[in-house]
Design a protein around this motif. Structure first.
Motif, PDB file in Angstrom:
ATOM      1  N   ALA A 275      32.615  38.664  56.832  1.00 23.15           N
ATOM      2  CA  ALA A 275      31.423  39.499  56.702  1.00 23.15           C
ATOM      3  C   ALA A 275      31.194  40.314  57.965  1.00 23.15           C
ATOM      4  N   ALA A 276      31.392  39.688  59.128  1.00 20.03           N
ATOM      5  CA  ALA A 276      31.147  40.372  60.400  1.00 20.03           C
ATOM      6  C   ALA A 276      32.176  41.454  60.673  1.00 20.03           C
ATOM      7  N   ALA A 277      33.381  41.267  60.155  1.00 22.51           N
ATOM      8  CA  ALA A 277      34.440  42.252  60.378  1.00 22.51           C
ATOM      9  C   ALA A 277      34.556  43.245  59.223  1.00 22.51           C
TER      10      ALA A 277
ATOM     11  N   CYS B 262      36.976  40.665  50.345  1.00 23.93           N
ATOM     12  CA  CYS B 262      37.725  39.526  49.822  1.00 23.93           C
ATOM     13  C   CYS B 262      36.900  38.904  48.703  1.00 23.93           C
ATOM     14  N   VAL B 263      37.525  38.040  47.924  1.00 22.96           N
ATOM     15  CA  VAL B 263      36.859  37.375  46.814  1.00 22.96           C
ATOM     16  C   VAL B 263      37.010  35.869  46.973  1.00 22.96           C
TER      17      VAL B 263
ATOM     18  N   CYS C 149      26.587  37.991  51.138  1.00 20.78           N
ATOM     19  CA  CYS C 149      27.722  38.198  50.244  1.00 20.78           C
ATOM     20  C   CYS C 149      27.168  38.593  48.878  1.00 20.78           C
ATOM     21  N   ILE C 150      27.852  39.470  48.178  1.00 18.81           N
ATOM     22  CA  ILE C 150      27.524  39.677  46.770  1.00 18.81           C
ATOM     23  C   ILE C 150      27.873  38.399  46.021  1.00 18.81           C
ATOM     24  N   VAL C 151      26.981  37.954  45.135  1.00 13.88           N
ATOM     25  CA  VAL C 151      27.204  36.715  44.387  1.00 13.88           C
ATOM     26  C   VAL C 151      27.078  37.007  42.897  1.00 13.88           C
TER      27      VAL C 151
ATOM     28  N   ARG D 185      33.161  46.855  51.328  1.00 14.32           N
ATOM     29  CA  ARG D 185      33.766  46.091  52.424  1.00 14.32           C
ATOM     30  C   ARG D 185      32.939  44.841  52.717  1.00 14.32           C
ATOM     31  N   ILE D 186      32.908  43.967  51.717  1.00 13.51           N
ATOM     32  CA  ILE D 186      32.052  42.787  51.781  1.00 13.51           C
ATOM     33  C   ILE D 186      32.720  41.633  51.030  1.00 13.51           C
ATOM     34  N   PRO D 187      32.553  40.395  51.478  1.00 13.48           N
ATOM     35  CA  PRO D 187      32.999  39.259  50.670  1.00 13.48           C
ATOM     36  C   PRO D 187      32.159  39.149  49.398  1.00 13.48           C
ATOM     37  N   VAL D 188      32.817  38.855  48.293  1.00 11.38           N
ATOM     38  CA  VAL D 188      32.133  38.672  47.012  1.00 11.38           C
ATOM     39  C   VAL D 188      32.430  37.266  46.508  1.00 11.38           C
ATOM     40  N   ILE D 189      31.375  36.553  46.125  1.00 11.54           N
ATOM     41  CA  ILE D 189      31.498  35.174  45.648  1.00 11.54           C
ATOM     42  C   ILE D 189      31.313  35.134  44.136  1.00 11.54           C
ATOM     43  N   ILE D 190      32.233  34.486  43.455  1.00 15.60           N
ATOM     44  CA  ILE D 190      32.055  34.140  42.046  1.00 15.60           C
ATOM     45  C   ILE D 190      31.513  32.730  42.010  1.00 15.60           C
TER      46      ILE D 190
END
Length: 353
Positions: free
Chosen positions: A95-97, A101-102, A137-139, A163-168
């Protein structure tokens, strides 16, 4: 590959949709109840000449995702609750960088090692940014095997776009259930978004260095504020929910995942008893669809939040309606699942019918 209807477990649908979305590198570690994801990936990623690695730990798997994401490829990991806890430092780094990613979490009962039964008590961890620092994170929360595929497919696009981690976030029952679904089309790796920010030497430009560390407080705050500006754009553009018969409802149920499926059955029982019940299901747990829920619940209708935790989703419900509606909770923990008759009885109790 054209769309086709198949029979799959939710976990398998997540894996297949990731492959079709252009996932080039998967890194994981086995833990119940998500093991079908790495098992599926171990076969089909290698068939396509892509990267599959069973890492030595959950922590290592997430750091590998970070590295692959820095290189500009679509990267993914998956786990279940305590394994996701071990990934939190790497998720915070990503997230900081600003590394897309998923991460799939097929959640189980906790805290600690808990049980292998389905639960929804990872809501806070997912929606509040479970690691250190200021980030989100997007969830995305599927309620069916079809949505396991659809939301995973979407997750890779959202990760790249912002440009953000996304969580399923799927509970163990969603991951293990078998349903028919229509698979999305397979994307060509050559058609995926270009990433000029990625590391690696390219002719005519300087090499790129990506890091999450920033030792200048003013600069770090500036980067974080810019990221939170992007979060506001996500809130405006990517909030998703399903609303069912809320306009003339006497009471509104709010739930997601397996609990939302239970609430669908409770609505049918209530209809047989002459009670009008609405259902509001957040699909994005972050950003939470607060405005939509407030509009659906206009007029002070009572709300019953049904969740497989001791009360986490309910806090976002309360924040959304700002005390304009009485908010009630039917919660279970430890892998216990609410049932339709129980929800129906709670509806009657609230309405005093």
């Amino acid at each position: 590959m054209s769309a086709e209807k198949v029979l799959m477990k939710g976990n398998e649908a997540i894996a297949e949709a990731a492959i079709r979305a252009g996932c080039t590198a998967y890194f994981g570690y086995p833990i119940t109840p998500q093991n079908e994801i790495p098992a599926y990936m171990s076969l089909h990623m290698l068939e396509k000449g892509r990267v599959f690695i069973q890492a030595e730990s959950e922590t290592a798997a997430m750091v590998m995702v970070y590295g692959a994401g820095c290189a500009g490829v679509r990267a993914m990991t998956s786990s279940s609750s305590p394994g996701i806890s071990l990934k939190q430092e790497g998720i915070s780094y990503a997230a900081a960088a600003d590394i897309p990613c998923v991460i799939a979490n097929v959640a189980r009962g906790g805290p600690g090692l808990g049980s292998i039964a389905p639960a929804q008590s990872d809501y806070f961890q997912a929606t509040r940014g479970g690691g250190h620092g200021d980030y989100r994170c997007i969830v995305l929360a599927p309620k069916s095997v079809q949505e396991c595929a659809d939301l995973t497919y979407l997750a890779f696009d959202l990760a790249d776009q912002y440009r953000i981690p996304v969580i399923i976030l799927a509970d163990g029952m969603i991951g293990q259930m078998v349903e028919s679904l229509v698979l999305p089309p397979e994307k060509s790796l050559g058609d995926l978004p270009k990433k000029p920010w990625a590391v690696g030497h390219r002719q005519g430009r300087e090499s790129v260095h990506i890091t999450s560390i920033n030792l200048v407080p003013e600069s770090l705050e500036g980067n974080t504020r810019a990221r939170f500006g992007r979060y506001e754009t996500i809130k405006q553009n990517e909030t998703r929910a399903e609303e069912v018969a809320c306009d003339d409802a006497e009471i509104i149920l709010v739930s997601y995942g397996t609990s939302a499926r239970v609430c669908q059955g409770a609505r049918k029982l209530a209809a047989q008893g002459g009670i009008k019940v609405g259902l509001y299901r957040p699909i994005t747990l972050w950003p939470f669809p607060s405005e939509g829920l407030a509009k659906a619940a206009a007029g002070g209708k009572p709300i019953l939040t049904v969740e497989m935790s001791m009360g986490q989703l309910v806090q976002d419900v309360q924040l959304s309606v700002h005390e304009r509606n009485p908010v009630h909770l039917l919660g279970h923990s430890g892998g216990m699942i609410p049932h339709e008759e129980e929800v129906f009885q709670e509806i009657k109790k609230i309405l005093k019918k």
